[in-house]
Design a protein around this motif. Sequence first.
Motif, short mmCIF file in Angstrom:
data_model
loop_
_atom_site.label_atom_id
_atom_site.label_comp_id
_atom_site.label_asym_id
_atom_site.label_seq_id
_atom_site.Cartn_x
_atom_site.Cartn_y
_atom_site.Cartn_z
N GLY A 284 0.81 -1.20 0.00
CA GLY A 284 0.00 0.00 0.00
C GLY A 284 0.84 1.25 0.00
N PRO A 285 0.44 2.24 0.79
CA PRO A 285 1.15 3.53 0.76
C PRO A 285 2.60 3.37 1.23
CG PRO A 285 -0.35 3.43 2.63
CD PRO A 285 -0.61 2.20 1.80
N PRO A 286 3.42 4.37 0.91
CA PRO A 286 4.84 4.28 1.30
C PRO A 286 4.98 4.37 2.82
CG PRO A 286 4.38 6.42 0.37
CD PRO A 286 3.13 5.60 0.22
N LEU A 287 4.68 3.27 3.47
CA LEU A 287 4.68 3.24 4.93
C LEU A 287 5.64 2.17 5.42
CD1 LEU A 287 3.28 3.97 7.68
CD2 LEU A 287 1.72 2.07 7.19
#
Length: 136
Positions: free
Chosen positions: A66-69
Motif C-alpha cells: 500500500g502507501p509508502p509506509l
Amino acid sequence: MEPHACAVPADAARDVEEKRLIEQMHRVYPETRDATIVDARHEWRDDCPPFPVGGYGDRPTVRNPGPPLVVAGDMVRTGLPVALMERAATAGFLAASALLERWGVRGVTLWTVPRHGRNAVPRRLAGAAARGPGTR
C-alpha cells in the motif's frame, strides 16, 4: 549491570522480587558476588507491550503493502532473533533502509547471529526430539 525482571505479577512483593533478581544475577554471573552495589534504581512499570503466545504472526512487518509506509518498534516483526529494545532498534534500521532504498540510496547492513547451527545432524535430532517419539 542492569538486570531486568519482566512479567512480574502485579501483586508481587517488591522487596522480595528485587532481592531475588540480585540473587539470580549472582547465580548467572558468580563474579558479581563480591561486587559492591554503588547505586540501585528500581522501576516498576506496566508499559511493556503485550506479547501473547502465538501472536508473532499478527504483528506488522517493517515493509507494508500500500502507501509508502514503514513501521518500526518493539512490536514489529523483523524475522531476526531480537526482542524488545533490540527489536525496536533493528526495526528502525530496517525501516530507514527501506526508505533510503526508495531513493536509490543503500541503507545499512545488519549482522546477526546464525539462525542455524553449523551442523545439520544435531538440528535434525533436536527437531525429532521436540516432536516426540513416532513422529517425523
